[in-house]
Scaffold this motif. Structure first.
Motif, short mmCIF file in Angstrom:
data_model
loop_
_atom_site.label_atom_id
_atom_site.label_comp_id
_atom_site.label_asym_id
_atom_site.label_seq_id
_atom_site.Cartn_x
_atom_site.Cartn_y
_atom_site.Cartn_z
N HIS A 47 0.88 -1.18 0.00
CA HIS A 47 0.00 0.00 0.00
C HIS A 47 0.92 1.24 0.00
N THR A 76 0.25 -0.24 6.17
CA THR A 76 -1.20 -0.19 6.42
C THR A 76 -1.48 0.41 7.79
N LEU A 77 -0.70 0.01 8.79
CA LEU A 77 -0.87 0.54 10.16
C LEU A 77 -0.57 2.04 10.18
N GLN A 78 0.50 2.44 9.48
CA GLN A 78 0.87 3.85 9.44
C GLN A 78 -0.20 4.73 8.80
N LYS A 79 -0.77 4.22 7.70
CA LYS A 79 -1.81 4.98 7.00
C LYS A 79 -3.01 5.20 7.92
N SER A 80 -3.34 4.17 8.68
CA SER A 80 -4.48 4.26 9.60
C SER A 80 -4.17 5.19 10.78
N ALA A 81 -2.93 5.11 11.30
CA ALA A 81 -2.56 5.88 12.50
C ALA A 81 -2.33 7.36 12.21
N ASP A 82 -1.74 7.68 11.04
CA ASP A 82 -1.40 9.08 10.75
C ASP A 82 -1.54 9.34 9.25
N PRO A 83 -2.79 9.45 8.75
CA PRO A 83 -3.00 9.63 7.30
C PRO A 83 -2.35 10.89 6.73
#
Length: 446
Positions: A205, A296-303
């Protein structure tokens, strides 16, 4: 080192292609084995201002478990023969160069936007890739052949996406064609399941900020962020699938091919460090699935900051390169897409490796000899990689110029921004209102 203009020889050759006699010959003489698929509900989905239409798509529901996806690729080789002066120009530049100021097409516009473009309400020759896709998003079987096609609607990404994502009113250019809305929904469902399957296999992603200039006459008025959307995903997913199918077909036919490769990253240790800075532990060896879980985790945590993390990872993965491959395979696949077989075949009007792949495909389909020696493919692959890098430098330079022109009369204003990089050499920031990144030259110390 790129050629910005077409030579007099190319323009003279182009005059011959403009002959009505040539077009009648192209449409009137069907070689054996060309199917007639003009009744299928073909459409193009592209940028609002695109005029060189390389692909059409359509879909059919075979069973509740299988959807058949068709992708038609413009048969550019039917008009532009290997070794012609037009071909030599295309071979030199290897790509169309898209700048904010001007587009420098790989092929003359009369070719790429007319003779070989899959224009609306026109019959055209194409290479068709047929894929049976399961509900799990996996391609169960595929087929390639030549065919006549007909484009029933020229659609734009953003308008199609608004409808698909919001379930709103069907746009007029879609409702005007019977059955097209249902067909696009079918394409969308298949693309989503194919996308999910790719991510399950370890595709990454990734998201970067692309700026698109907005003009008022000759003046740059604004830079707009060019965002991903559902319609773009349909085309992206189908094209990745087609590139895999064509690469595997050439290999099965014992033909060499040109592949697009992003190797397993050499700077994995620095990617591990980026993840560690965000409290995430990656394995010691390159692992695309683990990297995608982190992204994926990063996108969710800090878009807001995700595009900058994504860009840092992309730089460390390294840019792709073209390589010639023998039929039995001689190198690794594409790390970022998590695919072993990845050719380039879907944009022959604007990328030379795709035109080379098309010539290889047509020779394989017709039982003819391989049109390129392996040494020639090696040389072409290296040349295409270099010229693509050159084109990227030109595009970036003009993009920076456009940003400078846009900001010239705004000196003294304050902007919301985030820091994207900092070192002894300086500090870099990205503006939030205008998609521009630059170096802070005053006041960055400390």
């Amino acid at each position: 080192g790129l050629l910005p203009d077409f030579s007099t020889g190319v323009l003279s050759e182009l005059e011959h292609l403009q002959d009505q006699e040539y077009k009648e010959h192209l449409i009137g003489n069907d070689p054996d084995g060309i199917r007639d698929l003009r009744k299928l509900l073909w459409v193009s989905i592209d940028n609002d201002d695109s005029r060189d239409l390389d692909q059409l798509t359509t879909a059919q529901e075979i069973t509740t478990e299988i959807t058949k996806i068709y992708v038609a690729i413009a048969d550019v080789d039917a008009a532009i023969k290997k070794g012609s002066l037009i071909d030599q120009h295309a071979r030199h530049n290897t790509t169309s160069v898209y700048t904010a100021a001007e587009i420098f097409p790989m092929l003359p516009e009369k070719v790429s936007t007319d003779i070989t473009s899959l224009n609306v309400n026109e019959d055209r020759l194409a290479i068709v890739v047929e894929m049976d896709v399961g509900v799990d998003g996996k391609i169960k079987s595929s087929n390639i052949y030549r065919a006549w096609v007909h484009n029933y609607a020229k659609l734009a990404y953003n308008r199609v996406a608004v409808w698909l994502e919001d379930n709103g009113t069907v746009p007029e250019d879609i409702s005007a064609v019977d059955g097209l809305a249902e067909n696009l929904q079918l394409q969308n469902q298949a693309a989503q399941s194919m996308q999910d399957y790719r991510y399950d296999q370890g595709a990454l992603h990734l998201e970067t900020i692309q700026a698109k200039p907005v003009f008022s006459g000759e003046q740059i008025e604004a830079l707009e962020q060019d965002k991903k959307n559902r319609a773009k995903e349909i085309i992206e997913v189908f094209m990745i699938a087609v590139n895999g199918v064509t690469a595997r077909y050439l290999s099965d036919m014992k033909f060499p091919s040109i592949r697009r490769v992003v190797r397993s990253p050499k700077r994995w240790d620095r990617i591990i460090k980026i993840a560690a800075d965000h409290d995430y532990k990656l394995p010691e060896s390159p692992d695309s699935k683990a990297l995608d879980e982190f992204l994926t985790l990063q996108k969710s945590a800090d878009p807001l900051r995700f595009p900058d993390v994504s860009l840092a990872v992309i730089k460390l993965l390294g840019s792709g390169e073209y390589m010639a491959e023998l039929p039995d395979g001689n190198f690794q696949g594409h790390f970022g897409l998590s695919v072993r077989d990845y050719g380039h075949s879907t944009a022959p009007n604007r990328r030379y490796p795709d035109l080379v792949t098309q010539r290889l495909l047509k020779a394989a389909l017709e039982g003819k000899p391989v049109p390129y020696r392996i040494e020639e493919l090696d040389e072409l692959a290296a040349h295409c990689t270099k010229k693509e890098d050159d084109a990227t430098k030109v595009e970036r330079q003009v993009e920076k110029s456009a940003a400078a022109i846009l900001l010239e009369n705004r000196i003294g204003e304050k902007f919301e921004s985030i820091v994207t990089g900092a070192s002894g050499k300086g500090t870099w920031v990205r503006l939030l209102d205008i998609p521009i990144e630059g170096k802070v030259v005053h006041g960055f110390q400390g």
